[in-house]
Structure formats: structure tokens, C-alpha cells
Design a protein around this motif. Structure first.
Motif, PDB file in Angstrom:
ATOM      1  N   ALA A  76       1.495  -1.048  -0.483  1.00 50.73           N
ATOM      2  CA  ALA A  76      -0.065   0.214   0.292  1.00 50.73           C
ATOM      3  C   ALA A  76       0.886   1.024   0.006  1.00 50.73           C
ATOM      4  O   ALA A  76       0.462   2.295  -0.627  1.00 50.73           O
ATOM      5  N   VAL A  77       2.072   1.669   0.617  1.00 54.65           N
ATOM      6  CA  VAL A  77       2.898   2.680   1.137  1.00 54.65           C
ATOM      7  C   VAL A  77       3.126   2.688  -0.148  1.00 54.65           C
ATOM      8  O   VAL A  77       3.611   4.096  -1.056  1.00 54.65           O
ATOM      9  N   THR A  78       4.313   1.489  -1.362  1.00 54.80           N
ATOM     10  CA  THR A  78       4.325   1.297  -2.166  1.00 54.80           C
ATOM     11  C   THR A  78       3.471   2.112  -3.479  1.00 54.80           C
ATOM     12  O   THR A  78       4.092   3.137  -4.441  1.00 54.80           O
ATOM     13  N   ALA A  79       2.207   2.012  -3.645  1.00 54.32           N
ATOM     14  CA  ALA A  79       1.386   2.114  -4.483  1.00 54.32           C
ATOM     15  C   ALA A  79       1.164   3.687  -4.372  1.00 54.32           C
ATOM     16  O   ALA A  79       0.570   4.876  -4.768  1.00 54.32           O
ATOM     17  N   ALA A  80       0.970   4.330  -2.670  1.00 56.17           N
ATOM     18  CA  ALA A  80       0.719   5.453  -2.112  1.00 56.17           C
ATOM     19  C   ALA A  80       2.099   6.803  -2.780  1.00 56.17           C
ATOM     20  O   ALA A  80       1.791   8.073  -3.282  1.00 56.17           O
ATOM     21  N   LEU A  81       3.240   5.700  -2.741  1.00 55.85           N
ATOM     22  CA  LEU A  81       4.113   6.791  -2.896  1.00 55.85           C
ATOM     23  C   LEU A  81       5.041   6.678  -4.388  1.00 55.85           C
ATOM     24  O   LEU A  81       6.000   7.722  -4.974  1.00 55.85           O
ATOM     25  N   GLY A  82       4.554   5.873  -5.291  1.00 50.58           N
ATOM     26  CA  GLY A  82       4.786   5.384  -6.750  1.00 50.58           C
ATOM     27  C   GLY A  82       4.020   6.427  -6.883  1.00 50.58           C
ATOM     28  O   GLY A  82       3.080   7.217  -7.070  1.00 50.58           O
ATOM     29  N   PRO A  83       4.244   7.348  -8.883  1.00 49.59           N
ATOM     30  CA  PRO A  83       4.292   7.823  -9.342  1.00 49.59           C
ATOM     31  C   PRO A  83       2.684   7.648  -9.546  1.00 49.59           C
ATOM     32  O   PRO A  83       2.028   6.689 -10.488  1.00 49.59           O
ATOM     33  N   CYS A  84       1.622   8.262  -9.797  1.00 52.49           N
ATOM     34  CA  CYS A  84       0.506   7.727 -11.093  1.00 52.49           C
ATOM     35  C   CYS A  84       0.322   9.065 -12.303  1.00 52.49           C
ATOM     36  O   CYS A  84      -0.977   8.876 -12.711  1.00 52.49           O
ATOM     37  N   SER A  85       1.507   9.717 -12.553  1.00 50.70           N
ATOM     38  CA  SER A  85       1.232  10.582 -13.944  1.00 50.70           C
ATOM     39  C   SER A  85       2.314  10.960 -13.815  1.00 50.70           C
ATOM     40  O   SER A  85       3.363  11.202 -13.210  1.00 50.70           O
ATOM     41  N   ALA A  86       2.991  11.450 -14.997  1.00 51.79           N
ATOM     42  CA  ALA A  86       3.976  12.457 -15.773  1.00 51.79           C
ATOM     43  C   ALA A  86       3.786  13.531 -15.716  1.00 51.79           C
ATOM     44  O   ALA A  86       2.773  13.631 -16.555  1.00 51.79           O
ATOM     45  N   PRO A  87       3.490  14.690 -15.046  1.00 53.52           N
ATOM     46  CA  PRO A  87       4.726  14.657 -14.029  1.00 53.52           C
ATOM     47  C   PRO A  87       4.767  14.210 -12.903  1.00 53.52           C
ATOM     48  O   PRO A  87       3.408  13.943 -12.233  1.00 53.52           O
ATOM     49  N   PRO A  88       5.557  13.594 -11.764  1.00 59.02           N
ATOM     50  CA  PRO A  88       4.550  13.344 -10.767  1.00 59.02           C
ATOM     51  C   PRO A  88       3.841  14.426  -9.959  1.00 59.02           C
ATOM     52  O   PRO A  88       4.482  15.622  -9.849  1.00 59.02           O
ATOM     53  N   HIS A  89       2.832  13.945  -9.167  1.00 59.31           N
ATOM     54  CA  HIS A  89       2.300  15.346  -7.926  1.00 59.31           C
ATOM     55  C   HIS A  89       3.467  15.311  -6.715  1.00 59.31           C
ATOM     56  O   HIS A  89       4.206  14.273  -6.537  1.00 59.31           O
ATOM     57  N   PRO A  90       3.710  16.685  -6.851  1.00 60.03           N
ATOM     58  CA  PRO A  90       4.403  16.873  -5.639  1.00 60.03           C
ATOM     59  C   PRO A  90       4.009  16.544  -3.945  1.00 60.03           C
ATOM     60  O   PRO A  90       2.225  15.842  -3.662  1.00 60.03           O
ATOM     61  N   LEU A  91       4.577  16.319  -3.208  1.00 61.12           N
ATOM     62  CA  LEU A  91       5.019  15.974  -2.216  1.00 61.12           C
ATOM     63  C   LEU A  91       5.530  16.861  -0.691  1.00 61.12           C
ATOM     64  O   LEU A  91       6.424  16.771  -0.647  1.00 61.12           O
ATOM     65  N   HIS A  92       4.377  16.989  -0.432  1.00 64.65           N
ATOM     66  CA  HIS A  92       4.617  18.209   0.919  1.00 64.65           C
ATOM     67  C   HIS A  92       4.724  17.954   2.131  1.00 64.65           C
ATOM     68  O   HIS A  92       5.898  18.760   2.507  1.00 64.65           O
ATOM     69  N   ARG A  93       4.172  16.452   2.982  1.00 63.72           N
ATOM     70  CA  ARG A  93       4.823  16.597   3.871  1.00 63.72           C
ATOM     71  C   ARG A  93       4.545  15.015   3.646  1.00 63.72           C
ATOM     72  O   ARG A  93       3.568  14.247   3.347  1.00 63.72           O
ATOM     73  N   LEU A  94       5.621  13.821   4.396  1.00 66.63           N
ATOM     74  CA  LEU A  94       5.225  13.360   4.278  1.00 66.63           C
ATOM     75  C   LEU A  94       5.630  12.118   5.630  1.00 66.63           C
ATOM     76  O   LEU A  94       6.729  12.256   6.225  1.00 66.63           O
ATOM     77  N   ARG A  95       5.197  11.415   6.900  1.00 65.69           N
ATOM     78  CA  ARG A  95       5.099  11.047   8.353  1.00 65.69           C
ATOM     79  C   ARG A  95       5.535   9.475   7.552  1.00 65.69           C
ATOM     80  O   ARG A  95       4.659   8.712   7.111  1.00 65.69           O
ATOM     81  N   LEU A  96       6.919   8.799   8.201  1.00 68.13           N
ATOM     82  CA  LEU A  96       7.040   7.260   7.771  1.00 68.13           C
ATOM     83  C   LEU A  96       7.338   6.427   9.222  1.00 68.13           C
ATOM     84  O   LEU A  96       7.217   7.237  10.044  1.00 68.13           O
ATOM     85  N   ALA A  97       6.534   5.471   9.938  1.00 72.48           N
ATOM     86  CA  ALA A  97       6.270   4.997  11.270  1.00 72.48           C
ATOM     87  C   ALA A  97       6.265   4.178  11.168  1.00 72.48           C
ATOM     88  O   ALA A  97       5.715   3.220  11.004  1.00 72.48           O
ATOM     89  N   LEU A  98       7.391   3.366  11.198  1.00 72.10           N
ATOM     90  CA  LEU A  98       7.905   2.003  10.777  1.00 72.10           C
ATOM     91  C   LEU A  98       7.882   1.221  12.244  1.00 72.10           C
ATOM     92  O   LEU A  98       8.495  -0.137  12.006  1.00 72.10           O
ATOM     93  N   GLU A  99       7.442   1.062  12.964  1.00 70.44           N
ATOM     94  CA  GLU A  99       7.705   0.289  14.546  1.00 70.44           C
ATOM     95  C   GLU A  99       6.936  -1.142  14.570  1.00 70.44           C
ATOM     96  O   GLU A  99       5.911  -0.246  14.023  1.00 70.44           O
ATOM     97  N   GLY A 100       7.484  -1.515  14.352  1.00 70.18           N
ATOM     98  CA  GLY A 100       6.644  -2.946  14.550  1.00 70.18           C
ATOM     99  C   GLY A 100       7.313  -4.202  12.658  1.00 70.18           C
ATOM    100  O   GLY A 100       6.889  -4.847  12.704  1.00 70.18           O
TER     101      GLY A 100
END
Length: 450
Positions: free
Chosen positions: A72-96
Motif C-alpha cells: 500500500a505504501v509503495t502504491a501511495a508513493l509511486g507516481p500516478c502521473s508524469a510528472p508526479p504530483h508534488p509531496l509536501h509532507r510525509l510521515r513514516l512510522a515503522l515501529e513493528g
């Protein structure tokens, strides 16, 4: 519009950016589920300008679904268009996520996710890594050259931090639970290449030496609950724009601060150390930074300088707002009287009482508070506003109210939040209202809470 109830998707005409903004307001699991609404929503998550990707929150009852989360994360971060949509804020919490046999895959995914975020020009990044041998910062982190804000929460991360030489736009850096060795030139590289850095926060880090050398535009430094090695030092040079210093937890062995530093806001919430520090450590620090416009002191800081002869060595004439955190004991409130004598230009005073960690200490049998005022009259002629939280009817609490009312001719407002209820509060209020006031315009207010 005709009310026919047809199968037309009302969002069909919405651009991807609008759909992405909608799903960015949802929890990640709900945002992923939204992609199943229709074909039009399928790429909405990948168009979101902000993503909060928290494994523990996404699957709280199914911690084994690591592969599903990774997909799901790979799909969310992967580009859905060219050029990709800008990403202003990302939080990655990977406990577990790094548990058991998935740890190696998780490390590979993390590297690819940060590379994808870099391709979308991520500007604000928060990364939370658990304690794991394979949970390391990948080189793709340094590809995020558009970062303006970076937060790294690393669970006892023992490896050296990489050099952030590629973050030319970085203005805010927050490091938590990292090790900063004395022989590491991490901060030297940081200030050499991150010319826009304005805010630096160090939280629960283990520090050997903290050398901040400019010239730099740093305006705020926070050292929160960090531990220091035995021969540690805090040194600040060529930081002409530094105005805020918040320093809590343990104390370093030495403090060296350039005389050109002119601070406006200083918080010293230093805790009582298990091992007695070098006698001059705190005095040295207060001499260098204490003369700020706003000063906040913890109980231990006040206790070390409760004697008037110690405070007389400090220049605190610039202090306009003073906040004191004191412990609940009989001499606690009046222990700040010598400090008030040195802060002769203070205009606003806040006193907060916390439970005492030590034994309740009684004064002499005659009830007088000996050695507190030191025979010196408290002069607070510029004091206008007083806030006192959880003051009780003990000898020192009532005496401090009495001293302030008697010696503050410019006082406008005194707000008291008593620690008692009912009849005891009413009795305390009657006693206070009978006290003589040097300011006839002073208003005394009692509140249940602030």
C-alpha cells in the motif's frame, strides 16, 4: 442533477489534485480503502500532497500484515502521473515493521520509499525507525534535496549519522534518540552546507560534545532530555541570530557560548543530577544566557542559586518575563525571593508549584522563614502581572503573595490558582484580600484553573 439516480460518479470531473487533497485528510487505511470506490479514485492516494504512513496505526490488530502495508505504501508513493504530483509532507512510522523475517524486506522498502519521496520533491519528512539491526538510514534519504523540515526519531540509533550536505534548503532539524560522539564533525558539516537552518531540536540524544560553530542563521536551539558523557561540553560560536535556548534534562560539564549571542527566550529545566556536577557548571551557564528577556527556571536551578550572594554575581536586568517552577515545601515559594531581587526590571512573573520529590522540611519553631530573604528587601517596582498556580496556604506560599503585594507598586493583576478546595480556599482568599497592597489599582483574581 436530474434526480434520476444514475451511476455517474459525481467526482468524475474532479482533478487528481483535489481527490488527493481529500484522501490526505483520512487515516492511511481509510485512504487506501477509498481507492476501491471507483476507477476514478484508484490513483487518489498517489496524488495526496501529505501522507501519514504509520504501520502500527494502520494495522493495530493485525501486526502480521507487513507485506500488505508495504504494498500500500509503495502504491501511495509511486507516481500516478508524469510528472508526479508534488509531496509536501510525509510521515513514516515503522515501529513493528522490522520484526522477524520481514526486516530485510523492510529495509529495502524503506530505501525505495524515500527514493520515491525524493522524486516527488518531498519538503517535510518525519521518519520513525524502531530498534533493529537492519533499521538504518538508507542513502536515498540524502536524495531528498527539497527538504525544508526533517525529523528523525531513531530508537537508540548507535550508528553515525550521515552528513546532511545535500539538504541546502533545510530550515528545521529534529533529532531524537541519536548518538552524537565527541569526535564526530556532524554539526560542522551541517552548518557548513545547510545555510538556511533556523531551528535545531535535540531530544533524548546521547551527546559527547555539542559544538555549534557558524556563521549561521540558527535562531532556536532546543536540547530536551538529553544525556551527556562525563567530559561533555556545549559550545556555541558565531550564532548572531540565536534568540531561543530551551535546555532540559541533564547538564553538560562545560558551557562555552560566544559573547555575541543575545538571547530573548531561555528555558532551563535542568533536573537534579544523580552525580553532583562541577560546581560552576550551572553558574557558568546562567552567566552566559540568563540575561534574556524571558527566563524559565526549574526547581533545581533555583535551588542552586537560592543564596543572595550567588544571584548578586549575575546580571539579569534584561529579564522582563520570569517563570519559576518550584517544589511544594515550606520554603519553596520564598526561595525565589533572591532571584526577584536580581530581576529588578521584571514585568511579568509566573510561579508554578509541583509536588516535592524530597521530604517535607519544616522551618524553625517560631514559624519564621530564616535565610530566605537574606535581609535584602525585594524590589519589583516594574512588576505588572503575576500568575501563581497551585499556591497553598503554607507559610512560604502566603508570604510570597504578601511580599509581592507589598513591594510591587506597578502591579495591575495577580491571578491565583489555589491548590486547595472548599473552605480552605475561602480561608486563604480572605487572608490574601486583607493584605496591604502598594498598588491601589492591583486586581487580585482567584480561579479554579487556567
Amino acid at each position: 442533477g436530474g434526480g434520476g439516480g444514475g451511476g455517474t460518479d459525481p467526482f468524475e470531473g474532479f482533478p487528481d489534485a483535489v481527490l488527493g487533497l481529500i484522501v490526505s485528510k483520512l487515516p492511511f487505511r481509510s485512504a487506501v480503502a477509498a481507492s476501491a470506490i471507483s476507477r476514478r479514485w484508484r490513483g487518489a492516494v498517489a496524488a495526496a500532497p501529505a501522507l501519514d504512513l504509520d504501520f502500527a496505526a494502520a494495522f493495530p490488530a493485525a501486526p502480521r500484515r507487513r507485506a500488505a502495508f508495504a504494498a500500500a505504501v509503495t502504491a501511495a508513493l509511486g507516481p500516478c502521473s508524469a510528472p508526479p504530483h508534488p509531496l509536501h509532507r510525509l510521515r513514516l512510522a515503522l515501529e513493528g515493521l522490522f520484526d522477524q523475517a520481514f526486516a530485510a524486506s523492510a529495509a529495502d522498502h524503506l530505501a525505495s520509499w524515500l527514493a520515491a519521496a525524493a522524486a516527488r520533491g518531498v519538503e517535510r519528512l518525519e521518519l520513525r525507525l524502531p530498534r533493529s539491526r537492519l533499521a538504518v538510514l538508507p542513502p536515498s534519504l540524502l536524495a531528498c534535496t527539497s527538504l525544508t523540515s526533517l525529523t528523525l526519531r531513531l530508537d537508540h540509533y548507535a550508528l553515525p549519522l550521515p552528513s546532511f550536505t545535500t539538504f541546502a534548503r533545510l530550515s528545521r532539524l529534529h533529532l531524537a534518540c541519536a548518538s552524537l560522539n565527541a569526535d564526530d564533525d556532524f554539526f560542522g558539516d551541517l552548518f557548513s552546507h545547510c545555510a538556511e537552518l533556523r531551528y535545531l531540536i535535540l531530544e533524548q540524544c546521547r551527546i559527547g560534545a555539542l559544538r555549534l560553530t557558524g556563521p549561521s542563521r540558527l535562531c532556536s536551539l532546543a536540547i530536551t532530555d538529553c544525556s551527556w558523557t562525563q567530559e561533555s561540553a556545549l559550545a556555541v560560536f558565531e550564532m548572531p541570530e540565536l534568540r531561543i535556548l530551551h535546555y532540559s534534562g541533564a547538564i553538560a560539564s562545560r558551557h562555552i557560548i560566544d559573547g555575541d549571542v543575545s538571547l530573548d527566550d531561555v528555558l532551563l529545566a535542568i533536573e537534579k543530577p544523580l552525580v553532583k556536577p562541577r560546581e560552576a557548571a550551572l553558574r557558568e551557564l546562567l552567566t552566559l544566557v540568563g540575561n534574556a528577556r524571558r527566563l524559565v527556571l526549574s526547581p533545581w536551578c533555583i535551588e542552586q542559586f537560592a543564596r543572595p550572594e550567588e544571584w548578586s554575581k549575575l546580571q539579569l536586568d534584561k529579564v522582563r518575563r520570569l517563570a519559576c517552577i518550584i517544589e511544594r515545601r515550606e520554603e519553596g515559594a520564598l526561595s525565589i525571593a533572591p532571584l526577584l531581587s536580581s530581576c529588578r526590571n521584571v514585568e511579568e512573573l509566573c510561579v508554578s508549584v509541583v509536588p516535592s520529590q524530597g521530604k517535607w522540611r519544616r522551618n524553625s519553631d517560631d514559624g519564621e522563614c530564616h535565610g530566605v530573604l537574606g535581609g535584602k528587601r525585594v524590589s519589583v517596582k516594574h512588576l505588572k502581572v503575576v500568575r501563581m498556580k497551585y499556591i497553598d496556604e503554607s507559610k512560604s506560599g502566603f508570604e510570597l503573595v504578601k511580599v509581592l503585594l507589598k513591594n510591587a507598586p506597578a502591579l495591575e493583576t495577580m491571578t491565583i490558582v489555589p491548590s486547595m478546595d472548599g473552605l480552605e480556599q475561602a480561608k486563604f482568599r480572605r487572608r490574601v484580600l486583607k493584605l496591604r497592597k502598594s498598588s491601589q489599582n492591583a486586581s487580585i483574581q482567584f480561579r479554579a484553573s487556567e
